[in-house]
Design an enzyme around this catalytic site. Sequence first.
Site, PDB file in Angstrom:
ATOM      1  N   GLY A  43       1.461  -2.811   6.130  1.00 20.58           N
ATOM      2  CA  GLY A  43       0.468  -3.352   5.201  1.00 20.58           C
ATOM      3  C   GLY A  43      -0.861  -3.704   5.849  1.00 20.58           C
ATOM      4  N   VAL A 240     -26.173 -15.841  -1.835  1.00 18.01           N
ATOM      5  CA  VAL A 240     -26.810 -14.544  -1.587  1.00 18.01           C
ATOM      6  C   VAL A 240     -27.159 -13.901  -2.926  1.00 18.01           C
ATOM      7  CG1 VAL A 240     -26.509 -12.237  -0.619  1.00 18.01           C
ATOM      8  CG2 VAL A 240     -25.631 -14.233   0.603  1.00 18.01           C
ATOM      9  N   ARG A 274     -10.217 -11.921  -1.351  1.00 15.87           N
ATOM     10  CA  ARG A 274      -9.429 -10.722  -1.646  1.00 15.87           C
ATOM     11  C   ARG A 274      -8.840 -10.817  -3.036  1.00 15.87           C
ATOM     12  NH1 ARG A 274      -8.677  -7.568   2.618  1.00 15.87           N
ATOM     13  NH2 ARG A 274      -6.741  -6.685   1.832  1.00 15.87           N
ATOM     14  N   ASP A 313       0.533 -11.556  -1.223  1.00 10.98           N
ATOM     15  CA  ASP A 313      -0.827 -11.576  -1.770  1.00 10.98           C
ATOM     16  C   ASP A 313      -0.863 -11.204  -3.246  1.00 10.98           C
ATOM     17  OD1 ASP A 313      -1.566 -12.156   0.826  1.00 10.98           O
ATOM     18  OD2 ASP A 313      -3.086 -10.584   0.975  1.00 10.98           O
ATOM     19  N   HIS A 446       5.024 -32.409  29.809  1.00 16.02           N
ATOM     20  CA  HIS A 446       3.737 -32.712  30.433  1.00 16.02           C
ATOM     21  C   HIS A 446       3.466 -31.716  31.545  1.00 16.02           C
ATOM     22  CE1 HIS A 446       0.353 -35.016  31.899  1.00 16.02           C
ATOM     23  NE2 HIS A 446       0.855 -34.908  33.125  1.00 16.02           N
TER      24      HIS A 446
HETATM   25  P1  FAD Z   1      -0.151  -6.299   2.193  1.00 10.58           P
HETATM   26  O1  FAD Z   1      -0.116  -6.553   3.634  1.00 10.58           O
HETATM   27  O2  FAD Z   1      -1.487  -6.158   1.532  1.00 10.58           O
HETATM   28  O3  FAD Z   1       0.726  -5.006   1.927  1.00 10.58           O
HETATM   29  C1  FAD Z   1       0.855  -4.445   0.661  1.00 10.58           C
HETATM   30  C2  FAD Z   1       1.233  -2.998   0.812  1.00 10.58           C
HETATM   31  O4  FAD Z   1       1.524  -2.479  -0.471  1.00 10.58           O
HETATM   32  C3  FAD Z   1       0.113  -2.136   1.374  1.00 10.58           C
HETATM   33  O5  FAD Z   1       0.577  -1.452   2.522  1.00 10.58           O
HETATM   34  C4  FAD Z   1      -0.222  -1.162   0.238  1.00 10.58           C
HETATM   35  O6  FAD Z   1      -0.549   0.130   0.717  1.00 10.58           O
HETATM   36  C5  FAD Z   1       1.079  -1.147  -0.548  1.00 10.58           C
HETATM   37  N1  FAD Z   1       0.909  -0.800  -1.965  1.00 10.58           N
HETATM   38  C6  FAD Z   1       0.087  -1.402  -2.875  1.00 10.58           C
HETATM   39  N2  FAD Z   1       0.246  -0.848  -4.085  1.00 10.58           N
HETATM   40  C7  FAD Z   1       1.174   0.124  -3.950  1.00 10.58           C
HETATM   41  C8  FAD Z   1       1.767   1.048  -4.844  1.00 10.58           C
HETATM   42  N3  FAD Z   1       1.421   1.068  -6.130  1.00 10.58           N
HETATM   43  N4  FAD Z   1       2.684   1.909  -4.376  1.00 10.58           N
HETATM   44  C9  FAD Z   1       3.058   1.892  -3.067  1.00 10.58           C
HETATM   45  N5  FAD Z   1       2.527   1.043  -2.166  1.00 10.58           N
HETATM   46  C10 FAD Z   1       1.606   0.159  -2.591  1.00 10.58           C
HETATM   47  N6  FAD Z   1      -2.950 -13.540   7.405  1.00 10.58           N
HETATM   48  C11 FAD Z   1      -2.382 -14.377   8.296  1.00 10.58           C
HETATM   49  O7  FAD Z   1      -1.384 -15.024   7.956  1.00 10.58           O
HETATM   50  N7  FAD Z   1      -2.872 -14.513   9.575  1.00 10.58           N
HETATM   51  C12 FAD Z   1      -3.967 -13.838   9.984  1.00 10.58           C
HETATM   52  O8  FAD Z   1      -4.385 -13.987  11.135  1.00 10.58           O
HETATM   53  C13 FAD Z   1      -4.599 -12.969   9.057  1.00 10.58           C
HETATM   54  N8  FAD Z   1      -5.696 -12.267   9.433  1.00 10.58           N
HETATM   55  C14 FAD Z   1      -6.274 -11.427   8.527  1.00 10.58           C
HETATM   56  C15 FAD Z   1      -7.415 -10.730   8.916  1.00 10.58           C
HETATM   57  C16 FAD Z   1      -8.032  -9.867   8.025  1.00 10.58           C
HETATM   58  C17 FAD Z   1      -9.266  -9.114   8.445  1.00 10.58           C
HETATM   59  C18 FAD Z   1      -7.479  -9.686   6.721  1.00 10.58           C
HETATM   60  C19 FAD Z   1      -8.111  -8.729   5.746  1.00 10.58           C
HETATM   61  C20 FAD Z   1      -6.359 -10.373   6.328  1.00 10.58           C
HETATM   62  C21 FAD Z   1      -5.744 -11.253   7.221  1.00 10.58           C
HETATM   63  N9  FAD Z   1      -4.619 -11.987   6.862  1.00 10.58           N
HETATM   64  C22 FAD Z   1      -4.045 -12.844   7.757  1.00 10.58           C
HETATM   65  C23 FAD Z   1      -4.008 -11.865   5.517  1.00 10.58           C
HETATM   66  C24 FAD Z   1      -2.778 -10.960   5.572  1.00 10.58           C
HETATM   67  O9  FAD Z   1      -3.157  -9.694   6.049  1.00 10.58           O
HETATM   68  C25 FAD Z   1      -2.157 -10.846   4.190  1.00 10.58           C
HETATM   69  O10 FAD Z   1      -1.909 -12.130   3.674  1.00 10.58           O
HETATM   70  C26 FAD Z   1      -0.856 -10.075   4.248  1.00 10.58           C
HETATM   71  O11 FAD Z   1      -1.058  -8.762   4.723  1.00 10.58           O
HETATM   72  C27 FAD Z   1      -0.213 -10.022   2.854  1.00 10.58           C
HETATM   73  O12 FAD Z   1       0.988  -9.339   2.937  1.00 10.58           O
HETATM   74  P2  FAD Z   1       1.608  -8.585   1.680  1.00 10.58           P
HETATM   75  O13 FAD Z   1       2.918  -8.039   2.139  1.00 10.58           O
HETATM   76  O14 FAD Z   1       1.589  -9.478   0.510  1.00 10.58           O
HETATM   77  O15 FAD Z   1       0.588  -7.412   1.342  1.00 10.58           O
END
Ligand code: FAD
Length: 478
Positions: A43, A240, A274, A313, A446
Amino acid sequence: MQHPREAYDVLVIGAGPGGYTAAIRAAQLGLSTAVVEREELGGVCLNRGCIPSKAMLRSAEVLDLARNAPAFGVTADNVRGNYATVVERRDRIVAHMLQGVTNLLKGNGVDVIRGTATVADADSVAVQLIDGTTDIVYFRNLIVATGSSAARPPILGANLPGVIDSDGALALREAPRRAVVIGGGAVGVEWAAIWSAFDAEVTVLEMLPQLVPTEEPEIARELTRTFAKQGISVATGVQVREIRREGDHLAVVAAAGDEERITEADIVLLAVGRRPNVDGLNLEGIGVDLEPRRVPTDAYGRTNVPNIFAIGDATGRFLLAHVAAHQGIIAAATIAGQGDHAFDQRIVPAAIFTHPEIASVGLHEAEAAAQGVPVRIGRFPFAANGRAAAAGEAGGFVKIIAHQETGEVLGCHIVGPNAGDLIAEASLAMTLHATIDQLAATIHVHPTFSEAMLEAAFVAQGTPVHIPPRPIRREAAG
Ligand code: FAD
């Protein structure tokens, strides 16, 4: 009529940290499980979020340390960053971790289906496979783990070349010379820190009155002070209005009160939040209630339709990888009939990996006041911590918030070295309803940064050891 193939006990859409964790746990609990993924396994977190950004932040930290090497008695001449190598190292780390996730899914017997899923019916999903054909996959339970995408704010000029989101930031092969970051949340300040270390002139524009708006004001002030020392400009309370191209650069036009402020840049990063990936899934087609752009669930991840779950998310509340994974484990256990553990919204730790690092969990001081919860506060500076002094990391502090009468830990806010690791102790304390007396009675090694947690507990008890006590007021005799 063609007979449907065997239904999976659990079908997961999306293989981010939420989806792959849920799939692994469901398989471990004896459920037949498949995950559908349209892009890379892992992801956003693994491929375009947490891991690549932390790899780059580490390079920025090493560069800073090398520049300060003489202060540690180490000669390091001609220290320079090499952004191309930073990017190569980052990509190697991501590829390595991606292989790990691939192996884990395989090793746990999870079927991986590569394609885009749309809900077809109450018990089936249509998957448009990578080769263009469509397959129907049947399920008894569905977990929606589709994650989120960067939001594009309705700012004039937001689509101009050079205006990028965090995916675009990762795609850069060299650091910008001048960058404006719109949004002073976690993603914005982390990229500001990376580019600034690699000699970019960086300005962060935040609409709200403080940088890192979800953090305590005193944490935000500490980061703003450190950013100023690092040469990063911060403007808060600015809206902005427009981005426009002027010759060879972009001009970001913002309103700060009655005044207009124009900042020039080569790259403008939009880091304004997001949006859950919910559109086009057809969840409403099978009766799932949606709120604007998110899938609401109960504390076990269940939507209003009993066999449809949502995590991470996509649920739009806490956009954090560890929350997604935690919710995935809860949803899998619930489907397996072992769901005795509900998601506790009180205890959601979060970290921001700038230098100094920031981490927090639980109540803020102002929230406690607004809720009428009487609290005592223990605040301890890293300047008085031996390990921090030895490491040359003496900025920042730990602040523990405990209930005035019971002493139960209600919140913790840290800015300083290893904050993201230290916060785990406060999260565990909150999970166990532990008190500051119990924290204070726990031996901490410590010299470690973790002693700042112990000392903050001492301060909350009113008897600090390593900072001067409050002056003792003595009643005049007679
Ligand atoms: P995602 O990681 O968004 O994965 C969802 C997956 O579903 C994706 O691979 C997508 O391709 C797939 N998908 C979507 N729709 C479909 C569909 N219809 N069919 C098949 N596949 C599909 N969080 C932290 O906790 N610590 C951090 O340090 C941190 N740093 C970050 C830095 C950046 C720059 C960003 C953008 C985010 C960061 N985050 C961080 C947030 C974190 O990345 C997300 O909270 C996390 O990835 C969410 O996980 P998820 O499994 O819900 O979804």
